[in-house]
Design an enzyme around this catalytic site. Sequence first.
Site, PDB file in Angstrom:
ATOM      1  N   SER A 105     -81.716  55.315  36.446  1.00  0.00           N
ATOM      2  CA  SER A 105     -81.438  54.119  37.237  1.00  0.00           C
ATOM      3  C   SER A 105     -82.747  53.427  37.637  1.00  0.00           C
ATOM      4  O   SER A 105     -83.614  53.214  36.787  1.00  0.00           O
ATOM      5  CB  SER A 105     -80.600  54.498  38.463  1.00  0.00           C
ATOM      6  OG  SER A 105     -80.062  53.361  39.086  1.00  0.00           O
TER       7      SER A 105
ATOM      8  N   HIS B 232     -72.494  54.605  34.687  1.00  0.00           N
ATOM      9  CA  HIS B 232     -73.880  54.759  35.129  1.00  0.00           C
ATOM     10  C   HIS B 232     -74.146  56.165  35.651  1.00  0.00           C
ATOM     11  O   HIS B 232     -75.312  56.593  35.711  1.00  0.00           O
ATOM     12  CB  HIS B 232     -74.180  53.717  36.215  1.00  0.00           C
ATOM     13  CG  HIS B 232     -75.630  53.655  36.605  1.00  0.00           C
ATOM     14  ND1 HIS B 232     -76.634  53.331  35.716  1.00  0.00           N
ATOM     15  CD2 HIS B 232     -76.253  53.889  37.806  1.00  0.00           C
ATOM     16  CE1 HIS B 232     -77.797  53.360  36.336  1.00  0.00           C
ATOM     17  NE2 HIS B 232     -77.606  53.704  37.595  1.00  0.00           N
TER      18      HIS B 232
ATOM     19  N   ASP C  55     -72.357  51.192  30.530  1.00  0.00           N
ATOM     20  CA  ASP C  55     -73.147  51.071  31.766  1.00  0.00           C
ATOM     21  C   ASP C  55     -73.586  49.630  32.024  1.00  0.00           C
ATOM     22  O   ASP C  55     -74.258  49.013  31.198  1.00  0.00           O
ATOM     23  CB  ASP C  55     -74.368  51.994  31.666  1.00  0.00           C
ATOM     24  CG  ASP C  55     -75.162  52.054  32.958  1.00  0.00           C
ATOM     25  OD1 ASP C  55     -74.732  51.469  33.970  1.00  0.00           O
ATOM     26  OD2 ASP C  55     -76.224  52.710  32.948  1.00  0.00           O
TER      27      ASP C  55
END
Length: 633
Positions: free
Chosen positions: A136, A317, A198
């Site tokens: 991330s 994600h 994602d």
Amino acid sequence: MDSNETSPFESSEMLATFLASTPLLTESWRLCSQANAAAHRSFVTERIGGVVYVAFSGVQMAVGSDPSWTNLVPLDTIADDVPLFPSRRSTEVEEPALVHAGMLNLFFSFFKSFQNQIFAIMENTDAKAIVITGHSLGGAIASLCTLWFLSYLRSISSAISVLCITFGSPLLGNKSFSHAILKERWGGNFCHVVSKHDIMPRLLFAPVQPPLSARLNFLLQYWHLSMTSSEFGKLAIQISEQEKAELFAFVMAYLGAAAAAATQDGERSLQIWFHPFGSYFFVSEEGAVCVDSATTVIQMMHLSFTTSSAVCSIEDHLKYGDYVYNLSLQSLKRNCVQENVPDSSYEAGLDLALKSSGIASQESTATPAKECLRMARRMGLKPTLNAARLAVSLSRVVPYRAQIEWYKAGCDEADDQMGYYDSFKSRGSSKPGMRVNLNRIKLARFWNNVIDMLESNELPHDFDRRAKWVNASQSYKLLVEPLDIADYYSRGMHRTKGHYIQHGREKRHEIFDRWWKDRKATTVKENHERSMFASLTQDTCFWARVEEARDWLDSVRSESDTSKLAYLWDNIEKFEKYAVELIKNKEVSKDVLAKNSSYSIWVGELRELRELKAKLQSFPPQFARVVDGGVVP
């Protein structure tokens, strides 16, 4: 298909399979998970064999509402004045390299502790490679840390290997940023793992407008809490189905437009603020495929996202651990099942890559995805063939170099005793001088073409480390850069642009300096290389330093400010000491010591000025002063 080309998707799919078969992905994700579960805004370090892993947490403060989240800022230096992208000149018309301001701020908050950790690793271990990774927002921090580290390693000429692996990282910079990394040949140091659903790696194709930034803030909080405790994240942050759908549709619209613009099928006026860089490792339930073309990356991001949904785009994600775990199993299963294999190895590789992307079963996307992959040909054998052709071209320009060497030998033995540099500087319209100048220009074109091909990835990845080309470029620079300096000063360019080293030196010479500095050679080889170039001045900017020193002498004669005089004398004495050391070590060619060379004249003028200075000091201050080098009682 051209026999000189290989299937990019045999290569891409095999590259993905190879990476999945190593511990790199699994160990990187394991440590990313540890970092996510650890303290807020942290990173973890672990050594496994000869590899040291540094993993950054994806749990950062929710900055979606921060004004800097919408800004792009220049990236000339990354930290502690470490320069980036030195092969790019400031005079280029191209937009400067820009990066996301919010992510750059996050990087700065980690930098000192990361830098200290890296220095400790390099001092206390014999690690052969360092892997910098992050999930991330941690992936964006990992990328910036890798850029700093690559720049630092170049400054100390270290051969340690560096790889950055990110999982679901957002985009980071603009097109110039992406191009600059490509030109530095650092693209291969970055591997971005992206799942087909994602939304995070695709978010910044859409403008971060106030409605989106507010939703992004909630989304980041949800992800961050879910990384530490999945159940707590779902309870703590509530995102309505409508908000998810609106966010998904908003990003999808801009992503589709970006994919069209990337292939020039869309509106040319569309501004794509953020561009991918490095290699992208697209993962799905069916496998993985690796591509490194920015255009293909954008298209694949769009085509795979069209098979997603609002809910999947957010949940995916958090599922990189599942993808990494399943990759090796999927690879084994795929290799054991061989049905309907096309006769053509190219088509077989293409079908395998399409299946690995996870969108082969979607009829609406399978055809454009296959065409996208078909068009994204990797260079295959072309870099090797290009290098071979360049070797032939190099042999063709050897006569130009030989003519310059003959010219140098003639100048050094001439009755005027001016030497190579000064003879060319004062060449006027003489035929030998004009012929040498034309050869100088032809050689510059050849080497500029080599640099252009290298920066465009048209040559092998290790081209700039091959002894043949490192030695050839050094030999060229030692022989020809003095002529470039002479031409610069004979045309008076220093009066309009400034002195050569700071304002006139060509990019190719700066790059060849780095090639020579970074070469891997034993002591025996270095001695051999020195003997090859022993007849030439080892500092190719020596004559530019002489020209600056002449300027300082002229300024001393007319300067009355004592502080400025002290500064000028300090510069003069430093250059004098430097030049004497070169001569003592026999690192200058014979033209430097020619009776009427610029350097010999400068030495004579310096001696006279010192004698004048000594005479003046014998007079009382009230009876003498210096005016333009003369004594006025």
